[in-house]
Scaffold this active site. Sequence first.
Site, PDB file in Angstrom:
ATOM      1  N   LYS A   1      -4.838   0.400  14.516  1.00  0.00           N
ATOM      2  CA  LYS A   1      -4.772   1.400  13.445  1.00  0.00           C
ATOM      3  C   LYS A   1      -5.537   2.666  13.832  1.00  0.00           C
ATOM      4  CE  LYS A   1      -6.987  -1.525  10.572  1.00  0.00           C
ATOM      5  NZ  LYS A   1      -7.818  -2.083   9.488  1.00  0.00           N
TER       6      LYS A   1
ATOM      7  N   CYS B   1      -7.723 -10.882  -0.469  1.00  0.00           N
ATOM      8  CA  CYS B   1      -7.953 -10.575   0.937  1.00  0.00           C
ATOM      9  C   CYS B   1      -8.180 -11.855   1.747  1.00  0.00           C
ATOM     10  CB  CYS B   1      -9.149  -9.645   1.100  1.00  0.00           C
ATOM     11  SG  CYS B   1      -9.426  -9.295   2.846  1.00  0.00           S
TER      12      CYS B   1
ATOM     13  N   CYS C   1     -16.661  -8.873   3.828  1.00  0.00           N
ATOM     14  CA  CYS C   1     -16.774  -9.273   5.241  1.00  0.00           C
ATOM     15  C   CYS C   1     -17.132  -8.040   6.055  1.00  0.00           C
ATOM     16  CB  CYS C   1     -15.460  -9.906   5.712  1.00  0.00           C
ATOM     17  SG  CYS C   1     -14.217  -8.708   6.245  1.00  0.00           S
TER      18      CYS C   1
ATOM     19  N   ARG D   1       0.862  -1.191   0.000  1.00  0.00           N
ATOM     20  CA  ARG D   1       0.000   0.000   0.000  1.00  0.00           C
ATOM     21  C   ARG D   1       0.894   1.235   0.000  1.00  0.00           C
ATOM     22  NH1 ARG D   1      -4.251  -0.368   4.595  1.00  0.00           N
ATOM     23  NH2 ARG D   1      -5.220  -1.910   3.245  1.00  0.00           N
TER      24      ARG D   1
ATOM     25  N   ARG E   1      -2.757   6.222   9.765  1.00  0.00           N
ATOM     26  CA  ARG E   1      -2.728   5.811   8.348  1.00  0.00           C
ATOM     27  C   ARG E   1      -2.785   7.034   7.422  1.00  0.00           C
ATOM     28  NH1 ARG E   1      -4.527   0.516   7.758  1.00  0.00           N
ATOM     29  NH2 ARG E   1      -3.912  -0.698   9.566  1.00  0.00           N
TER      30      ARG E   1
ATOM     31  N   CYS F   1     -14.364  -2.335   4.748  1.00  0.00           N
ATOM     32  CA  CYS F   1     -13.353  -1.521   4.052  1.00  0.00           C
ATOM     33  C   CYS F   1     -13.943  -0.564   3.011  1.00  0.00           C
ATOM     34  CB  CYS F   1     -12.320  -2.418   3.402  1.00  0.00           C
ATOM     35  SG  CYS F   1     -11.405  -3.395   4.617  1.00  0.00           S
TER      36      CYS F   1
ATOM     37  N   CYS G   1     -15.030  -3.268  -1.840  1.00  0.00           N
ATOM     38  CA  CYS G   1     -13.681  -3.537  -1.343  1.00  0.00           C
ATOM     39  C   CYS G   1     -13.023  -4.604  -2.213  1.00  0.00           C
ATOM     40  CB  CYS G   1     -13.742  -4.002   0.103  1.00  0.00           C
ATOM     41  SG  CYS G   1     -14.333  -5.704   0.249  1.00  0.00           S
TER      42      CYS G   1
ATOM     43  N   LYS H   1      -7.171   6.443  12.098  1.00  0.00           N
ATOM     44  CA  LYS H   1      -7.491   7.037  10.794  1.00  0.00           C
ATOM     45  C   LYS H   1      -7.988   8.471  10.918  1.00  0.00           C
ATOM     46  CE  LYS H   1      -8.373   2.617   8.655  1.00  0.00           C
ATOM     47  NZ  LYS H   1      -9.297   1.773   7.889  1.00  0.00           N
TER      48      LYS H   1
HETATM   49 FE1  SRM Z   1      -9.435  -2.437   5.234  1.00  0.00          FE
HETATM   50  C1  SRM Z   1      -8.165  -5.129   6.816  1.00  0.00           C
HETATM   51  C2  SRM Z   1      -8.331  -3.557   2.290  1.00  0.00           C
HETATM   52  C3  SRM Z   1     -10.064   0.594   3.880  1.00  0.00           C
HETATM   53  C4  SRM Z   1     -11.434  -1.680   7.901  1.00  0.00           C
HETATM   54  N1  SRM Z   1      -8.366  -4.039   4.666  1.00  0.00           N
HETATM   55  C5  SRM Z   1      -7.897  -5.018   5.483  1.00  0.00           C
HETATM   56  C6  SRM Z   1      -6.960  -5.964   4.729  1.00  0.00           C
HETATM   57  C7  SRM Z   1      -5.559  -5.471   4.884  1.00  0.00           C
HETATM   58  C8  SRM Z   1      -7.104  -7.450   5.077  1.00  0.00           C
HETATM   59  C9  SRM Z   1      -6.209  -8.037   6.124  1.00  0.00           C
HETATM   60  O1  SRM Z   1      -6.081  -7.492   7.240  1.00  0.00           O
HETATM   61  O2  SRM Z   1      -5.648  -9.108   5.840  1.00  0.00           O
HETATM   62  C10 SRM Z   1      -7.497  -5.745   3.284  1.00  0.00           C
HETATM   63  C11 SRM Z   1      -6.510  -6.005   2.157  1.00  0.00           C
HETATM   64  C12 SRM Z   1      -7.239  -6.532   0.966  1.00  0.00           C
HETATM   65  C13 SRM Z   1      -6.410  -6.595  -0.262  1.00  0.00           C
HETATM   66  O3  SRM Z   1      -6.224  -7.701  -0.789  1.00  0.00           O
HETATM   67  O4  SRM Z   1      -5.974  -5.555  -0.745  1.00  0.00           O
HETATM   68  C14 SRM Z   1      -8.083  -4.355   3.394  1.00  0.00           C
HETATM   69  N2  SRM Z   1      -9.121  -1.602   3.440  1.00  0.00           N
HETATM   70  C15 SRM Z   1      -8.749  -2.259   2.322  1.00  0.00           C
HETATM   71  C16 SRM Z   1      -8.879  -1.387   1.100  1.00  0.00           C
HETATM   72  C17 SRM Z   1      -7.808  -1.647   0.035  1.00  0.00           C
HETATM   73  C18 SRM Z   1     -10.284  -1.572   0.511  1.00  0.00           C
HETATM   74  C19 SRM Z   1     -10.499  -1.046  -0.894  1.00  0.00           C
HETATM   75  O5  SRM Z   1     -10.990  -1.846  -1.680  1.00  0.00           O
HETATM   76  O6  SRM Z   1     -10.224   0.114  -1.177  1.00  0.00           O
HETATM   77  C20 SRM Z   1      -8.815   0.010   1.753  1.00  0.00           C
HETATM   78  C21 SRM Z   1      -7.403   0.518   1.887  1.00  0.00           C
HETATM   79  C22 SRM Z   1      -7.374   1.849   2.558  1.00  0.00           C
HETATM   80  C23 SRM Z   1      -6.033   2.523   2.573  1.00  0.00           C
HETATM   81  O7  SRM Z   1      -5.577   2.948   1.523  1.00  0.00           O
HETATM   82  O8  SRM Z   1      -5.465   2.676   3.661  1.00  0.00           O
HETATM   83  C24 SRM Z   1      -9.371  -0.319   3.135  1.00  0.00           C
HETATM   84  N3  SRM Z   1     -10.466  -0.779   5.828  1.00  0.00           N
HETATM   85  C25 SRM Z   1     -10.704   0.314   5.070  1.00  0.00           C
HETATM   86  C26 SRM Z   1     -11.747   1.107   5.655  1.00  0.00           C
HETATM   87  C27 SRM Z   1     -12.340   2.387   5.075  1.00  0.00           C
HETATM   88  C28 SRM Z   1     -11.654   3.611   5.591  1.00  0.00           C
HETATM   89  O9  SRM Z   1     -10.606   3.524   6.228  1.00  0.00           O
HETATM   90  O10 SRM Z   1     -12.184   4.693   5.354  1.00  0.00           O
HETATM   91  C29 SRM Z   1     -12.156   0.447   6.799  1.00  0.00           C
HETATM   92  C30 SRM Z   1     -13.336   0.844   7.705  1.00  0.00           C
HETATM   93  C31 SRM Z   1     -13.050   1.981   8.605  1.00  0.00           C
HETATM   94  C32 SRM Z   1     -12.435   1.513   9.863  1.00  0.00           C
HETATM   95  O11 SRM Z   1     -11.221   1.376   9.905  1.00  0.00           O
HETATM   96  O12 SRM Z   1     -13.172   1.241  10.830  1.00  0.00           O
HETATM   97  C33 SRM Z   1     -11.334  -0.742   6.898  1.00  0.00           C
HETATM   98  N4  SRM Z   1      -9.699  -3.240   7.072  1.00  0.00           N
HETATM   99  C34 SRM Z   1     -10.618  -2.805   8.002  1.00  0.00           C
HETATM  100  C35 SRM Z   1     -10.611  -3.720   9.111  1.00  0.00           C
HETATM  101  C36 SRM Z   1     -11.495  -3.629  10.380  1.00  0.00           C
HETATM  102  C37 SRM Z   1     -10.826  -2.880  11.455  1.00  0.00           C
HETATM  103  C38 SRM Z   1     -11.608  -2.935  12.741  1.00  0.00           C
HETATM  104  O13 SRM Z   1     -11.896  -1.884  13.305  1.00  0.00           O
HETATM  105  O14 SRM Z   1     -11.916  -4.029  13.200  1.00  0.00           O
HETATM  106  C39 SRM Z   1      -9.674  -4.726   8.800  1.00  0.00           C
HETATM  107  C40 SRM Z   1      -9.298  -5.947   9.665  1.00  0.00           C
HETATM  108  C41 SRM Z   1      -8.380  -5.603  10.781  1.00  0.00           C
HETATM  109  O15 SRM Z   1      -7.800  -4.527  10.880  1.00  0.00           O
HETATM  110  O16 SRM Z   1      -8.225  -6.493  11.615  1.00  0.00           O
HETATM  111  C42 SRM Z   1      -9.130  -4.393   7.504  1.00  0.00           C
HETATM  112 FE1  SF4 Z   2     -11.139  -7.855   2.975  1.00  0.00          FE
HETATM  113 FE2  SF4 Z   2     -13.273  -7.611   4.511  1.00  0.00          FE
HETATM  114 FE3  SF4 Z   2     -11.788  -5.486   3.962  1.00  0.00          FE
HETATM  115 FE4  SF4 Z   2     -13.254  -6.514   2.083  1.00  0.00          FE
HETATM  116  S1  SF4 Z   2     -14.037  -5.626   3.972  1.00  0.00           S
HETATM  117  S2  SF4 Z   2     -11.081  -5.929   1.864  1.00  0.00           S
HETATM  118  S3  SF4 Z   2     -13.203  -8.662   2.532  1.00  0.00           S
HETATM  119  S4  SF4 Z   2     -11.133  -7.212   5.138  1.00  0.00           S
END
Ligand code: SRM
Ligand code: SF4
Length: 574
Positions: free
Chosen positions: A208, A435, A474, A75, A144, A478, A429, A210
Amino acid sequence: MSEEKKLSANEYIKTRSNYLRGTIAEGLSDLSTGSMSEDDQQLLKFHGTYQQDDRDLRANRRKHRLEKAYSFMIRIRVPGGVATPHQWLETDRMATQFANGTIKLTTRQAFQFHGIIKSNLKRTIAEINRTAMDTIAACGDVNRNVMCNPNPHLSEVHAAVLKVSQDISNHLTPQTRAYHEIWLDGEKVESSEEEVEPIYGKTYLPRKFKITVAVPPSNDVDIYANCLSFIAIVEDGKLAGFNVAVGGGMGSTHGNEATYPRIADVIGFCSPEQVVDVAEKVVLVQRDFGDRTDRKHSRFKYTVDDHGPDWILAKLNEYLGYELGPVRPFVFEDNGDRYGWVEDKNGNFHLTLFIQGGRVLDTPNYRLRTGLREIAKIHDGDFRLTANQNLMIANVSPAKRPEIERLLEEFGIKDSHLKSALRLNSLACVALPTCALSLAEAERYLPDLLTELEEVIEESGLRHDAITVRMTGCPNGCARPFIAEIGFVGRGPAAYNVYLGGGFAGQRLSKLYRENVPATNIKGLLAPIIRHYAKERNEGERFGDFCIRTGYVVATINGKDFHHHIKPEALSAG
Ligand code: SRM
Ligand code: SF4
């Protein structure tokens, strides 16, 4: 005497990592496996990369007793989402040379590469840094990528706001020299003095963190879903300061009621000069009071919920040594992007393109990636990534516009935004196949589901009516599905929980409408509601609001009934 709870495993990994070094350097040189050690996988996140495996290939490789098809996602941080044409071209080159031939524009204005094999990881990160971009703190228990409304050229306020987001980002970047040592062959400094991480300390944050900066009336960065946000307040055409919002977040786990999405609370106001200080002190409050025993309860939203927003404000004021001012009036109208060309007051032009799922790639009928590459070669403005996974070709001079339009035409990109308003307001996402956490498809499936829903939209005469629709594989959320008017959250293979009633400006959580719906039943489930909306909506009524008024779902926010935006009248009425 109360027994101290054990810290979560990651806390020990961080403590013994020597400021994020672990054994990453050694692991990278072991080419007998495509994988890294468990502990190093956790530490790698702080460096901006995740170990993954291709889930499409898992079964076959298991059958042949092969190691999983390991590769890495990288990233790239892009604070405020601004990239130069040179950076675009380099990103494009690396996508072919090291990754899977695609560039992913994320929901946080960043670039992602997928499919980088271990032997190319170091070289790729080094080359990213050579383009004046980096990957440090793109993931991990730190602040982030700081998001910012991507229209800085539209007014002086936007320019000031972009600078604020970049200042916050710089201030909160980890100071460890580990990143330079591991990826950039930086010299190891032998010193008897212990390295210090002035803001984070040895164990960084509990989880994390944000941050966003928004410019009303656009809530395109989705402030209500973020840990900390600054809402620009413009008075008499000048930036008066920022409202401060805390405690938003999306992530949850199916069946675990102790986890839930939460909408941020707006708690106060600060001047432009105070912003970086306020950001730092909020981070310190979370560092000191966030839960380090249970990672499912360690996001800042739970710290805010456990102590209450008033306590957070009081603690923040104490850390600041001065008090935040009272919240000032603001109104958000939407959280989407404005497509097509706009002209700014200096006579320059900006074009926002719709990028489905944020995935920049070429298909036989749509040569998006090649087209953007050709544009980058002649473009002398910049590119802006939006929080809606879209792309703005920004700061185009009147002289350059015809040339860019010709390229858009040549590569079939010109009409990318002539789609149904439903599709233009959709997010998905990544999910499968990269993922590790996905339970269902998202990016690869939403386009087809939208095609099905568009049939109902068309026959109901709603082609131009924006409805926000977001799908995730899930409940981590994201693509921020829990604040969409229609949200689909993966439950299992080809099955989704369906949510309705989110706010059109992202200001209200949706509610679960139906659980575990097979993908093949979704159109049938939603068609009557869409038709009902077309027939019986009030003048200007949004789909999410309609779903609440007509009783499909009942809206609450953080357990309370939600009072829409904070309007001037509401404040003066006390
Ligand atoms: Fe996310 C984890 C992709 C924005 C909440 N997110 C992941 C992971 C890294 C999976 C992992 O932990 O193994 C995903 C990688 C997938 C892949 O193959 O690329 C992933 N998140 C993404 C992206 C790429 C989605 C997209 O399609 O654009 C976004 C990258 C953002 C960036 O550039 O930094 C992305 N993730 C978000 C957002 C939206 C936001 O930030 O505005 C959220 C929800 C807001 C929040 O944080 O509450 C988000 N991602 C999560 C979570 C849940 C965190 C939690 O509070 O429990 C996880 C899982 C974790 O951290 O354990 C996660
Ligand atoms: Fe992966 Fe769940 Fe985030 Fe989608 S919402 S990128 S399935 S961790």
